[in-house]
Design a protein around this motif. Structure first.
Motif, mmCIF file in Angstrom:
data_model
loop_
_atom_site.group_PDB
_atom_site.id
_atom_site.type_symbol
_atom_site.label_atom_id
_atom_site.label_comp_id
_atom_site.label_asym_id
_atom_site.label_seq_id
_atom_site.Cartn_x
_atom_site.Cartn_y
_atom_site.Cartn_z
ATOM 1 N N TYR A 10 -1.402 -5.396 2.690
ATOM 2 C CA TYR A 10 -1.310 -5.332 4.212
ATOM 3 C C TYR A 10 -0.010 -5.515 4.860
ATOM 4 N N THR A 11 0.669 -6.418 4.214
ATOM 5 C CA THR A 11 2.110 -6.470 4.549
ATOM 6 C C THR A 11 2.792 -5.520 4.285
ATOM 7 N N SER A 71 1.867 -2.339 4.191
ATOM 8 C CA SER A 71 1.567 -1.532 5.148
ATOM 9 C C SER A 71 2.170 -1.410 6.485
ATOM 10 N N GLU A 120 -1.476 7.088 6.365
ATOM 11 C CA GLU A 120 -2.059 5.451 6.114
ATOM 12 C C GLU A 120 -3.486 5.667 6.673
ATOM 13 N N ALA A 133 -6.327 0.187 7.001
ATOM 14 C CA ALA A 133 -6.674 -0.894 7.763
ATOM 15 C C ALA A 133 -8.355 -1.061 7.886
ATOM 16 N N MET A 190 -10.059 -1.867 4.564
ATOM 17 C CA MET A 190 -9.957 -3.293 4.206
ATOM 18 C C MET A 190 -10.834 -4.110 4.958
ATOM 19 N N TYR A 211 -6.219 -12.681 6.166
ATOM 20 C CA TYR A 211 -5.961 -11.445 5.779
ATOM 21 C C TYR A 211 -4.989 -10.999 6.830
#
Length: 433
Positions: A28-29, A31, A121, A125, A128, A148
């Protein structure tokens, strides 16, 4: 109702969290960095390409149009196909498009690539968020979301100084620094897109590091947790998409995200406008997000410990609104920076307990579609916030009115969150709980 875990079950879930949460944070970082690094590119790219504030605001915002269109279908595919393969596809696609941003030359190419990046993308999110419901009972999720979601400020903690440093690469191989920034920061998405095939099992049953008994224990805990959820929980897709609770959550998240991306994309330029260099701007922005990264898991723990979500969502929204208002009304640079910092911290912290609410009344395919709808509709605020600030800046040569609009949006988010409390209570009463 909540499920009580035994000591052995708590240890097992803690072990599972240590295996998958760090991987999810890294993903996620990457992303979020590839999504918002355009805010740092703008420090030199806009001048090189002749982009004004309105062109930039439109370009960063159109990402969320592509994101919105493809979000629900993408998340339903994750439910059907499995997380590993689909997350791999998402990351490789967005990595390639993010790298291609280095070759933007006109407003139209900027708009097209940002739209395609959002489409690529889409599903990541909320996928997850859905993925965590496969592994952990409801009472643990706000804490885990808080851990997270530190990836969001972490992307800026890492990306702010890194991006500002890469902007100094002008002239290498005939490319500008902002072009090198896009190319270099796209590489981790491609690498981790392949690595995820080995690092994230689709669900506990497919985790090679769990024994048969451990898999059975997790399955039993999750079954108990589902049995303890609301009796009027949605389980199928289409009823969930028109459920009044889902639609209200969409509105709340839309209002939050207006502030979240309004600050994320424009904070570097707001800071630099106070006379700081690119490097100084990077470190100031990073400092703001360090505080947010510390606050998010702590706030998630508080929400889980209190077993309360509404106040834990609304109060940070009001803090963010206060921060935006302070940045608009004060003139002293230190106070403006502190105010913008409070705005960023409050906005980011609010999303932690927020995402613990939907799984209370959504399960199965309904959770996949409902969470995706909330995320995609809410993320349209990512178009409104940045474009609104850019449009106002273009028209008035000042950020003040745009910042006040972001403040108002967070006040609306808090008010709608309290309305959600009443709606949940009404539905619970109607179902006999």
């Amino acid at each position: 109702m909540t499920t009580q875990l035994t000591a052995a079950e708590s240890v097992l879930f803690a072990r599972a969290a240590r295996r998958i949460i760090p991987v999810m944070i890294v993903l996620y970082t990457i992303s979020f960095l590839d999504r918002v690094n355009v805010g740092f590119a703008a420090l030199t790219m806009n001048a090189d390409l002749g982009f004004g504030p309105e062109i930039f605001g439109w370009g960063v915002g159109i990402f969320f149009i592509g994101y919105f269109i493809f979000e629900v279908p993408s998340n339903v595919v994750i439910e059907k196909l499995g997380a590993r393969i689909w997350i791999c596809r998402i990351m490789i696609t967005w990595g390639l498009i993010s790298g291609a941003m280095a070759f933007v030359s006109t407003p139209m190419s900027f708009y097209v690539l940002r739209f395609l990046l959002g489409a690529a993308e889409a599903g990541f999110a909320p996928g997850m968020i859905l993925y965590l419901t496969y592994w952990f009972p409801a009472d643990q999720r706000a804490r885990l979301y808080g851990t997270y979601f530190i990836a969001i400020p972490l992307a800026s903690v890492i990306g702010a100084p890194l991006s500002s440093w890469l902007l100094g690469f002008d002239g290498h191989l005939g490319l500008q620094g902002w072009q090198w920034m896009f190319i270099i920061e796209a590489v981790p998405a491609l690498v981790m897109g392949v690595a995820v095939l080995w690092l994230l099992p689709d669900n506990p049953l497919k985790a090679k590091w769990l024994s048969t008994d451990e898999k059975a224990t997790i399955a039993d805990c999750l079954a108990r947790d589902r049995a303890a959820t609301s009796v009027d929980a949605q389980h199928t897709l289409w009823p969930a998409l028109k459920d009044s609770r889902v639609l209200l959550m969409c509105l709340i998240y839309f209002a939050i995200v207006i502030g979240l991306y309004g600050i994320s994309f424009w904070l570097p330029q707001m800071i630099k406008a106070k006379g700081f260099s690119n490097i100084e701007t990077g470190w100031i922005v990073a400092a703001v997000y360090v505080v947010a990264a510390v606050a998010m898991p702590l706030w998630g723990r508080s929400s889980d410990r209190a077993r309360e979500r509404i106040w834990h969502t609304a109060l940070p929204c009001l803090l963010a609104a206060l921060g935006f208002a302070g940045a608009a009304f004060f003139d002293a640079t230190p106070i403006i920076i502190i105010s913008l910092g409070l705005a960023a911290i409050g906005t980011y912290v609010s999303i932690v307990p927020f995402w613990a609410i939907p799984p209370v009344f959504l399960t199965g395919t309904a959770a996949a579609g409902g969470i995706a709808l909330i995320n995609s509709t809410g993320n349209l605020g990512g178009f409104v916030g940045p474009y609104l600030v850019g449009w106002v800046k273009e028209a008035t040569q000042s950020y003040t009115s745009g910042i006040l609009a972001l403040s108002a949006s967070l006040i609306v988010a808090a008010a709608l969150t309290f309305a959600m409390r009443m709606l949940l209570a009404r539905r619970a009463l109607a179902s006999g709980r």
